[in-house]
Structure formats: structure tokens, C-alpha cells
Design an enzyme around this catalytic site. Structure first.
Site, PDB file in Angstrom:
ATOM      1  N   SER A  64      42.268   3.618   2.734  1.00 11.00           N
ATOM      2  CA  SER A  64      42.921   2.356   3.065  1.00 11.00           C
ATOM      3  C   SER A  64      42.856   2.013   4.555  1.00 11.00           C
ATOM      4  CB  SER A  64      44.361   2.434   2.560  1.00 11.00           C
ATOM      5  OG  SER A  64      45.037   1.240   2.798  1.00 11.00           O
ATOM      6  N   ASP A 276      43.513  -5.223   4.701  1.00  7.60           N
ATOM      7  CA  ASP A 276      43.378  -3.867   5.228  1.00  7.60           C
ATOM      8  C   ASP A 276      42.043  -3.284   4.753  1.00  7.60           C
ATOM      9  OD1 ASP A 276      43.940  -3.269   2.599  1.00  7.60           O
ATOM     10  OD2 ASP A 276      45.216  -1.561   3.065  1.00  7.60           O
ATOM     11  N   ASP A 278      40.909  -1.347   2.454  1.00 10.46           N
ATOM     12  CA  ASP A 278      40.468  -1.328   1.056  1.00 10.46           C
ATOM     13  C   ASP A 278      40.915  -2.589   0.312  1.00 10.46           C
ATOM     14  OD1 ASP A 278      43.126  -0.596   1.081  1.00 10.46           O
ATOM     15  OD2 ASP A 278      42.945   0.851  -0.556  1.00 10.46           O
ATOM     16  N   ALA A 371      56.755  -5.103   3.084  1.00 11.13           N
ATOM     17  CA  ALA A 371      56.669  -5.953   4.269  1.00 11.13           C
ATOM     18  C   ALA A 371      55.249  -5.942   4.842  1.00 11.13           C
ATOM     19  CB  ALA A 371      57.667  -5.482   5.316  1.00 11.13           C
ATOM     20  N   ARG A 496      62.961   7.872   7.717  1.00 12.87           N
ATOM     21  CA  ARG A 496      62.439   8.557   6.526  1.00 12.87           C
ATOM     22  C   ARG A 496      61.138   9.261   6.890  1.00 12.87           C
ATOM     23  NH1 ARG A 496      58.217   5.409   4.992  1.00 12.87           N
ATOM     24  NH2 ARG A 496      57.783   6.589   3.096  1.00 12.87           N
ATOM     25  N   PRO A 497      60.879  10.393   6.205  1.00 20.17           N
ATOM     26  CA  PRO A 497      59.597  11.049   6.465  1.00 20.17           C
ATOM     27  C   PRO A 497      58.489  10.229   5.827  1.00 20.17           C
ATOM     28  CG  PRO A 497      60.827  12.225   4.747  1.00 20.17           C
ATOM     29  CD  PRO A 497      61.702  11.091   5.194  1.00 20.17           C
ATOM     30  N   SER A 498      57.382  10.058   6.556  1.00 20.32           N
ATOM     31  CA  SER A 498      56.252   9.313   5.997  1.00 20.32           C
ATOM     32  C   SER A 498      55.631  10.097   4.848  1.00 20.32           C
ATOM     33  CB  SER A 498      55.206   9.091   7.097  1.00 20.32           C
ATOM     34  OG  SER A 498      53.957   8.820   6.507  1.00 20.32           O
ATOM     35  N   GLY A 499      55.103   9.380   3.869  1.00 27.80           N
ATOM     36  CA  GLY A 499      54.400  10.026   2.767  1.00 27.80           C
ATOM     37  C   GLY A 499      52.908  10.136   3.033  1.00 27.80           C
ATOM     38  N   ARG A 505      59.277   8.098  10.251  1.00 28.74           N
ATOM     39  CA  ARG A 505      59.299   6.689  10.651  1.00 28.74           C
ATOM     40  C   ARG A 505      60.739   6.238  10.928  1.00 28.74           C
ATOM     41  NH1 ARG A 505      54.193   4.862   9.766  1.00 28.74           N
ATOM     42  NH2 ARG A 505      53.175   5.622   7.874  1.00 28.74           N
TER      43      ARG A 505
HETATM   44  P1  NG1 Z   1      54.435   5.931   4.460  1.00 32.37           P
HETATM   45  O1  NG1 Z   1      53.470   6.606   5.376  1.00 32.37           O
HETATM   46  O2  NG1 Z   1      55.032   6.785   3.397  1.00 32.37           O
HETATM   47  O3  NG1 Z   1      55.466   5.162   5.243  1.00 32.37           O
HETATM   48  C1  NG1 Z   1      52.746   3.867   4.182  1.00 32.37           C
HETATM   49  C2  NG1 Z   1      53.394   2.519   4.144  1.00 32.37           C
HETATM   50  C3  NG1 Z   1      53.747   2.196   2.712  1.00 32.37           C
HETATM   51  C4  NG1 Z   1      52.540   2.284   1.786  1.00 32.37           C
HETATM   52  C5  NG1 Z   1      51.835   3.623   2.009  1.00 32.37           C
HETATM   53  C6  NG1 Z   1      50.551   3.751   1.238  1.00 32.37           C
HETATM   54  C7  NG1 Z   1      54.954   1.519   5.770  1.00 32.37           C
HETATM   55  C8  NG1 Z   1      56.217   1.650   6.510  1.00 32.37           C
HETATM   56  N1  NG1 Z   1      54.641   2.521   4.941  1.00 32.37           N
HETATM   57  O4  NG1 Z   1      53.618   4.831   3.648  1.00 32.37           O
HETATM   58  O5  NG1 Z   1      54.320   0.938   2.669  1.00 32.37           O
HETATM   59  O6  NG1 Z   1      51.690   1.189   1.963  1.00 32.37           O
HETATM   60  O7  NG1 Z   1      51.570   3.857   3.399  1.00 32.37           O
HETATM   61  O8  NG1 Z   1      49.469   3.133   1.841  1.00 32.37           O
HETATM   62  O9  NG1 Z   1      54.253   0.530   5.941  1.00 32.37           O
HETATM   63 ZN    ZN Z   2      45.176  -0.384   1.423  1.00 37.77          ZN
END
Ligand code: NG1
Ligand code: ZN
EC number: 5.4.2.3
Length: 528
Positions: A64, A276, A278, A371, A496-499, A505
Site C-alpha cells: 500500500s 495511495d 495500491d 479519515a 494506540r499501538p500501530s498495527g 500513534r
Molecule cells: P495502523 O498502522 O494500525 O495505524 C494504518 C492506518 C489504518 C489502516 C492501516 C492499513 C491510520 C492512523 N492508520 O494502521 O487506518 O489504513 O494502516 O493500511 O491512518
Molecule cells: Zn492502500
């Protein structure tokens, strides 16, 4: 299952020592050079998933909006949705299995999930334009074939196009034809039908500048353009012929830096948008006469779309329910506007489209957008049938509204958020309502906000509840945030921890940019 063949081929896609990965919000993502074994193994898993669901499963090779050097992979479930959570665990186990445990882990998954190994399997594969994607998708194919699965390689596709293909194939073509022409024709036909109704079709509504993030969106939009060029002319920027993927451009860059992408020639009050890497996200923006940059993000897209849908429903006099689904990152002004002015119910879920998608399925019409511009609109089967019936039965104005809704159903990608589809919906709505980009932007004013990334030793120490708006651990963190938030007006903050990245974040909003910035900063200090 020929386990010896698996072992033999797996050795050709060896796992780097000590590498541990987790199937996150967007599948697996990291530096492309470490992903070969993951691709092979996801090919294996896709076969098991296909046998289990007795359906076609998708595998998309993309990272992505990540830098060009990264890559990633995610599985697409039968109705075009994200992989079911219980299988995310299987994916994680399989990706982390040591070479000598591959056979037992595969058997274990098959047993736990009660996969019928005699069942046929079919997997479809798509990939983005990253230099590493072609080779990595070959590794997926290797995994699929070693387990005896059949496959179709679509080659270059946007992520939402692959979701569309999977959905089409599992609904016997009822949703559409599972070819790239099928996708172009279905969407373009709906778009052309919709815009036919536009009474404002002056030139200003008919041209749009699109920043394609130097990615797959450029290729696909260029192919598709021919089908709708009478109604809309698109000028492509960052089309991949010069620049690097996602570098200083694309929806993620524009949203997070709140500035235009490099290479875009913006005249004042001209409508521009960014995809973006992809092409599953889109944001709009423009420069006003004073040269100020205005971002129109996923929240405002959701608002425009919901108000349009609500008007059409009023027109046909049907009481189908609409729900809007957001995440904690939705601007407070958007939530207030939707609830108080538009009077539509708004729900908040955890970050990641699978959560929003799931919630949106509860409504006759479920509008969901993050968002950052990732989202779509889902119509329940019952609502769709009702609308299609009304489009035949009703008369005059009501019939016209029902027909428009019918086209809107066809134009939205029902499987996943889709930049091309969303762009066409937005362009149609603006033309139909005779709205300029400034008028759209003026629906409400965003609260100033700031997002920060904080590097910590172990981001998983932070856990959250209430759709990620409250921190549960570490102890005392939420109290500290509450105290900081109290110091400002119209303020809100969460962590929150990013995934998808190894960071935490921080999000803050308040009555002024200064306050939002300093609240975000103070919260990030509290996290550290
Ligand atoms: P994480 O990294 O979990 O915040 C981000 C985006 C999500 C989503 C995913 C997958 C923000 C704050 N977070 O996730 O909305 O799009 O990547 O691509 O934009
Ligand atoms: Zn994407």
C-alpha cells in the site's frame, strides 16, 4: 497433501533465522527482501482456506502506502472481505514456523480448522507495481501449486480490483464479470448513467487532477479512462513514469503532511485528489484564492456521500436505515455534523477497515470511511433488492431517485474501499448537486489536529478499549491523558499501538493548531 513436496519447495523459500512476524491490520508488511518465505507460505495457506471455504480465495501482493522497498501480502476471503480473524492466527503460525516444523504446522491448521483436504482449491493473485512484487507473487504461486491448488494470476491490479475479482467469482458472476474489462464496464456504465442526470454539466465539473502516488492506480486509471472520458477528463500526475512509489506523493503523504504532493500543478480552486500506492484510499484537496491548502479527507467524503444518499432516500420515501462508521481518528467536527446536523447514527470501531466493514454490514446502507480516505458504502441484499424493485415500479421523480440509487450501488465497490470507484461516486455527486469543491469543503470546519508517531521499546505494553479511545495499560496512562486533555478547549486525545509499524500513534485535536500540537506533544511525553 504432498508434505514431502512442501518441505522440498519450502527449503527454496527459506525463512530468515529469528524472524517473527504477525498478520496485522494489513496482512504482513516489511522490507521486501525478507518476505519470500511469507509469500510461499501464504500461497499454501490460501489453498487451505480455499478448501475450507469451498470458494476462490485472493492473495494480494502489496504494501500500500509503505516505501517502495517494502512489500506485503494479504489474503482476501470469499466475499471480498479481509481474512477471518481465526485464520489470521493460522497465518501468523505458518509464517513463523521453523523449516522443520512446516509439515506439522500445516497439518495442525488443517485439523484445527477441519479442512477437507480432498476439496479442490482455487486462488487468484494480484500485485502492485513495486519492483519486488512480480518475484514475490511467483513465490505465492509456488506455494499454491505445491499443494495442488489451481490459480489465476491477474498480474498488476489495484487491491480493490482483486477484492472485486474474488467477489465476482464466488457469486457466479452475479456481482459482475471477474475480468478487468468487467470491472471497467460495470463501474463506468453506472457512472455514465448517473452523470446523465446531472443538470450542471459545465466544464468545471468535468475535469479532475489525480495524483497516482507513482503506483498501480495510474496504470489502471489510464486503461479505464476511455470508458468514461465523455463525462470526466482525468489528468494524471505522479503516474510512475518518473518518480518513486509513494515518495512525496500519494494519499497518505497528503493526509499526514497536510500539503500537496510533489509534482502536482494546482491552480486556485481546482479539484485535485490523491490515491495511495495500491489505490484503495483517496483524499481530495484544493488551493483557495489566497493559496491556502485545504484537505478534504475521508470524513468529509463520508459526509458528502451520506447526505446524498439520505436525500435520495427521502425522495423515494423509503425508510431504509443508514449508518455511518468511523474510527477514533475521525475529526470531531465530522462526527458532530453527522450526528447533529444530518441526524444520522454514527458508530466508532477499532482502526482497520475490516472492523469498519463488519459494522457497516449491520445497516441497510452502511457508509464507512477512515479519515485517511479508505472506505466505501455497503448495501444489504434486502436494501438492494428493494431499490431495484422501486426503480422499476415508481414513477417520475421517485423513479429517477431510485434509478440513481441503483447506479450508486453498482458504482461502489461492495467488497472493499476503492479509490477509483470512490472518485467516480464523488465526481458524480458533485456534478449532480452542482457543488464546487469549496462548497463541499464548507460543510463543516475540521478541528485542528495532530498525529505523532512515538518509538517505544515495546508498543504492545499499551492496550486500549472503547474502540481504542481509552488506554487500559500501562496503569496511569489514561489518567495522565485525561489531565492533559482538560487543559485545552474542544480537546480530545488518544494513543494506540500501530498495527502496521513498530510505533505508537498519538492523536490530538483541539480548538487551535497550537493547542492540538502541544496536546499531542504532551501526550507523547506521557507515553514515552
Ligand atoms: P495502523 O498502522 O494500525 O495505524 C494504518 C492506518 C489504518 C489502516 C492501516 C492499513 C491510520 C492512523 N492508520 O494502521 O487506518 O489504513 O494502516 O493500511 O491512518
Ligand atoms: Zn492502500
Amino acid at each position: 497433501m504432498d508434505l514431502d513436496a512442501v518441505t522440498k519447495h519450502s527449503a527454496l523459500h527459506a525463512k530468515p533465522n529469528g524472524l517473527i512476524l504477525q498478520y496485522g491490520t494489513a496482512g504482513f508488511r516489511m522490507k521486501a527482501e525478507h518476505l519470500d518465505h511469507v509469500m510461499f507460505r501464504m500461497g499454501l495457506l490460501a489453498v487451505l482456506r480455499s478448501k475450507y471455504t469451498k470458494s476462490t480465495i485472493g492473495v494480494m501482493v502489496t504494501a500500500s502506502h509503505n516505501p517502495e522497498e517494502d512489500n506485503g501480502v494479504k489474503l482476501v476471503d470469499p466475499l471480498g472481505e479481509m481474512l477471518a480473524p481465526s485464520w489470521e492466527e493460522h497465518a501468523t503460525c505458518l509464517a513463523n514456523a521453523e523449516e522443520e516444523d512446516m509439515q506439522s504446522v500445516l497439518m495442525d491448521i488443517s485439523e484445527k480448522a477441519a479442512v477437507d483436504l480432498q476439496q479442490d482449491a482455487f486462488v487468484v493473485i494480484g500485485r502492485d507495481t513495486r519492483p519486488s512484487s512480480q518475484k514475490l507473487s511467483q513465490s505465492v504461486i509456488d506455494g499454491v501449486t505445491v499443494l495442488g491448488g489451481q490459480f489465476h494470476d491477474y498480474g498488476l491490479l489495484t487491491t480493490p480490483q482483486l477484492h472485486y475479482m474474488v467477489y465476482c467469482r464466488n457469486t457466479n458472476g452475479q456481482y459482475g464479470k471477474a475480468t478487468i474489462e468487467g470491472y471497467y464496464q460495470k463501474l463506468s456504465k453506472a457512472f455514465v448513467e448517473l452523470t446523465k442526470q446531472a443538470f450542471c454539466s459545465g466544464d468545471e465539473y468535468r475535469s479532475l487532477k489525480v495524483d497516482c502516488a507513482n503506483g498501480i492506480g495510474a496504470l489502471k486509471l489510464r486503461e479505464m479512462e476511455y470508458y468514461f472520458s465523455q463525462e470526466l477528463s482525468v489528468q494524471l500526475y505522479n503516474d510512475g513514469t518518473k518518480g518513486k512509489l509513494n515518495h512525496l506523493c500519494g494519499a497518505d503523504f497528503v493526509k499526514s503532511h497536510q500539503k500537496p504532493p510533489q509534482g502536482m500543478e494546482m491552480k486556485s480552486n481546482e479539484r485535485c485528489c490523491s490515491f495511495d500506492g495500491d489505490a484503495d484510499r483517496i483524499v481530495y484537496y484544493y488551493h483557495d484564492a489566497d493559496g491556502h491548502f485545504h484537505l478534504i479527507d475521508g470524513d468529509k467524503i463520508a459526509t458528502l456521500i451520506s447526505s446524498f444518499l439520505k436525500e435520495l432516500l427521502l425522495e423515494i420515501g423509503e425508510s431504509l436505515n443508514i449508518g455511518v462508521v468511523q474510527t477514533a481518528y475521525a475529526n470531531g467536527s465530522s462526527t458532530r455534523y453527522l450526528k447533529e446536523v444530518m441526524k444520522v447514527p454514527v458508530y466508532c470501531t477499532k482502526t482497520g477497515v475490516k472492523h469498519l466493514h463488519h459494522k457497516a454490514q449491520e445497516f441497510d446502507i452502511g457508509v464507512y470511511f477512515e479519515a485517511n480516505g479508505h472506505g466505501t458504502v455497503l448495501f444489504s441484499k434486502a436494501a438492494e433488492m428493494k431499490i431495484r424493485e422501486l426503480a422499476k415500479e415508481l414513477e417520475d421523480k421517485k423513479r429517477k431517485a431510485a434509478k440513481m440509487l441503483e447506479n450508486v450501488i453498482d458504482l461502489f465497490n461492495q467488497a472493499a474501499g476503492d479509490a477509483i470507484s470512490d472518485m467516480l461516486v464523488i465526481e458524480a455527486i458533485l456534478a449532480l448537486k452542482g457543488l464546487t469543491v469549496q462548497q463541499w469543503d464548507a460543510l463543516y470546519t475540521d478541528l485542528p489536529n495532530r498525529q505523532l508517531k512515538v518509538k517505544v521499546a515495546d508498543r504492545q505494553l499499551i492496550s486500549t478499549t472503547d474502540a481504542e479511545r481509552q488506554a487500559v495499560t500501562p496503569p496511569g496512562l489514561q489518567e495522565a491523558i485525561n489531565d492533559l486533555v482538560k487543559k485545552y478547549e474542544l480537546s480530545r486525545a488518544f494513543v494506540r499501538p500501530s498495527g502496521t509499524e513498530d510505533i505508537v500513534r498519538v492523536y490530538a485535536e483541539a480548538d487551535s493548531q497550537e493547542s492540538a500540537d502541544s496536546l499531542a506533544y504532551e501526550v507523547s511525553v506521557a507515553v514515552f
